[in-house]
Design a protein around this motif. Structure first.
Motif, PDB file in Angstrom:
ATOM      1  N   TRP A   1       4.239  13.201   6.820  1.00  0.00           N
ATOM      2  CA  TRP A   1       2.868  13.023   6.332  1.00  0.00           C
ATOM      3  C   TRP A   1       2.844  12.256   5.012  1.00  0.00           C
ATOM      4  O   TRP A   1       1.939  11.448   4.767  1.00  0.00           O
ATOM      5  CB  TRP A   1       2.184  14.378   6.183  1.00  0.00           C
ATOM      6  N   ILE A   2       3.834  12.493   4.170  1.00  0.00           N
ATOM      7  CA  ILE A   2       3.915  11.713   2.931  1.00  0.00           C
ATOM      8  C   ILE A   2       4.157  10.241   3.255  1.00  0.00           C
ATOM      9  O   ILE A   2       3.612   9.342   2.601  1.00  0.00           O
ATOM     10  CB  ILE A   2       5.028  12.271   2.020  1.00  0.00           C
ATOM     11  N   GLY A   3       4.959   9.992   4.286  1.00  0.00           N
ATOM     12  CA  GLY A   3       5.154   8.614   4.733  1.00  0.00           C
ATOM     13  C   GLY A   3       3.851   7.965   5.168  1.00  0.00           C
ATOM     14  O   GLY A   3       3.613   6.778   4.900  1.00  0.00           O
ATOM     15  N   LEU A   4       2.980   8.729   5.824  1.00  0.00           N
ATOM     16  CA  LEU A   4       1.672   8.198   6.209  1.00  0.00           C
ATOM     17  C   LEU A   4       0.823   7.883   4.978  1.00  0.00           C
ATOM     18  O   LEU A   4       0.096   6.877   4.954  1.00  0.00           O
ATOM     19  CB  LEU A   4       0.945   9.203   7.104  1.00  0.00           C
ATOM     20  N   LEU A   5       0.907   8.743   3.963  1.00  0.00           N
ATOM     21  CA  LEU A   5       0.181   8.463   2.721  1.00  0.00           C
ATOM     22  C   LEU A   5       0.667   7.163   2.085  1.00  0.00           C
ATOM     23  O   LEU A   5      -0.137   6.349   1.608  1.00  0.00           O
ATOM     24  CB  LEU A   5       0.357   9.623   1.735  1.00  0.00           C
ATOM     25  N   VAL A   6       1.979   6.967   2.085  1.00  0.00           N
ATOM     26  CA  VAL A   6       2.537   5.729   1.532  1.00  0.00           C
ATOM     27  C   VAL A   6       2.089   4.527   2.361  1.00  0.00           C
ATOM     28  O   VAL A   6       1.733   3.474   1.810  1.00  0.00           O
ATOM     29  CB  VAL A   6       4.076   5.809   1.476  1.00  0.00           C
ATOM     30  N   ALA A   7       2.084   4.686   3.680  1.00  0.00           N
ATOM     31  CA  ALA A   7       1.615   3.596   4.544  1.00  0.00           C
ATOM     32  C   ALA A   7       0.158   3.252   4.242  1.00  0.00           C
ATOM     33  O   ALA A   7      -0.232   2.076   4.242  1.00  0.00           O
ATOM     34  CB  ALA A   7       1.780   3.986   6.008  1.00  0.00           C
TER      35      ALA A   7
END
Length: 409
Positions: free
Chosen positions: A152-158
């Motif tokens: 989910w943090i990766g989605l925030l970064v994306a």
């Protein structure tokens, strides 16, 4: 290193970007203002060290009872709320950028994105930081596995990357990544070596990102300086050292108490006619530039430039004290306190932020998060919910050891 991170997390957070990037860059390029940079950094660290040393002396063996797992266990729907906030933050950020909010094109036109869509999306200001804090609390509280939280943090970064592509401005992206790395390391989500690897990857990727950013700006009709390379933009030591050329403190008409209230506590949708506020633009005009561009000496340099030498340790001591209170006072922090702690790290204590605008942003983020805080309180239960997991079975031993050393002094 683990001992120092455990006892002096704020000092590490403030010092890390300068120790890893600013000072080496200044020394390698023989910057004549290197002593000034070191003195400025030393003044800031005096403030944080005094506060954290005093906190350690007051509680030589601080133990957080109940620990964070028990504190967060009553928030049985915490992980669900965290994911909802993440989705809303990503959607609002991208939608707002498409409506012209925070773009380089709007900035150069000295305009405020006036569409209703932009005003509505502005209500979720800071929700990307809020989502990270709630995801972090979900992990530390045993509501979610580390792998899922990292996803989910990766989605925030994306979402931040997509927003940067629309706005043509990359500094918020790098600020968010710096915040994620710092907060994640302090709270035990990331190991130190993982943060180092992230930093190396960003340094290697910067020339490509710089070229892509310039292409986006050119396609949008914004001219870029052909004589400024990606390496030149990495010379942040020059940006900070530029403050040494002026007699301080300087009054550029920066925001005062009334602006803090108007811009920090009142959403723009309720005060649509107010002008933009940018201390960076005021500094740029003072330096002889135009109002449609901005200049910042970064957080440390701005405090020195606008307040003077004494203001540097006082500023960093004050925000370090607030951060420690949110992190350690009366036991382990729940999701609300952890969110406020993250707002401090993402605003006033972030190396790339601008004083005093970052203080206004802290207030804005807090006000924007109030509906989520109320929701968390309404959903709070006396007993752990069905989303709780057994930390011993879900977290690998090395990470569990990191968490123990991070959260218990």
């Amino acid at each position: 290193m683990i001992w120092f991170l455990r006892h002096y997390p704020i000092t590490i957070l403030v010092a890390a970007p300068y120790a890893l990037l600013f000072v080496p860059m200044a020394v390698f390029n023989a910057n004549p203002q290197t002593p000034f940079i070191l003195r400025l950094l030393g003044a800031a660290l005096i403030g944080t060290l005094l506060v954290e040393t005093a906190a350690g002396a007051a509680r030589p063996r601080p133990r957080w009872r109940p620990d964070i797992t028990a504190v967060s266990a009553s928030h049985c729907h915490l992980y669900l709320v965290a994911r909802l906030v993440a989705v809303v933050s990503i959607a609002a950020s991208i939608t707002g950028a498409r409506a012209g909010q925070g773009t380089i094109f709007t900035q150069l036109g000295d305009e405020v994105a006036a569409s209703p869509v932009a005003r509505v999306t502005a209500l979720s200001a800071g929700w990307s930081y809020l989502a990270f804090a709630l995801l972090l609390s979900s992990f530390l509280g045993g509501h979610a596995k580390r792998a899922r939280v990292l996803g989910w943090i990766g989605l925030l970064v994306a979402g931040q990357i997509a927003t940067a592509a629309l706005t043509g401005i990359t500094s918020p992206l790098f600020g968010f990544l710096s915040f994620v790395a710092g907060a994640g390391a302090i709270c035990g989500l990331f190991r130190v070596r993982e943060v180092v690897i992230l930093g190396v990857v960003l340094l290697l990727a910067w020339p490509t990102l710089f070229a892509v950013r310039n292409d986006i700006r050119v396609e949008g009709g914004v001219s870029v300086a052909d004589d400024v390379s990606a390496q030149d933009r990495m010379r942040l030591d020059l940006q900070l050292a530029h403050a040494a050329e002026y007699d301080v403190p300087v009054d550029v008409g920066q925001p005062g108490p009334s602006e803090f209230v108007r811009y920090g506590l009142v959403p723009r949708i309720l005060d649509a006619d107010r002008p933009t506020i940018s201390t960076g633009a005021l500094i740029n005009q003072y330096l002889g530039g135009s109002a449609t561009s901005s200049y910042s000496f970064l957080a440390l340099g701005n405090v020195y430039f606008l307040v003077g030498w004494l203001g540097v340790p006082v500023y960093f001591a004050g925000w370090a004290a607030l951060a420690l209170l949110l992190l350690r006072a009366r036991g382990a922090p729940g999701p609300i306190r952890l969110s406020l702690f993250c707002f401090v790290l993402a605003g006033p204590l972030l190396w790339s932020s601008g004083y005093p605008d970052a203080m206004i942003a802290f207030l804005q983020h807090t006000v924007a998060a109030l509906p989520v805080f109320v929701l968390l309180l309404l959903l709070k239960k006396r007993m752990p919910g069905r989303h709780s997991v057994d930390r011993k079975s879900e977290v690998r031993l090395p990470l569990a050891a990191d968490l123990r050393t991070t959260w218990r002094a």
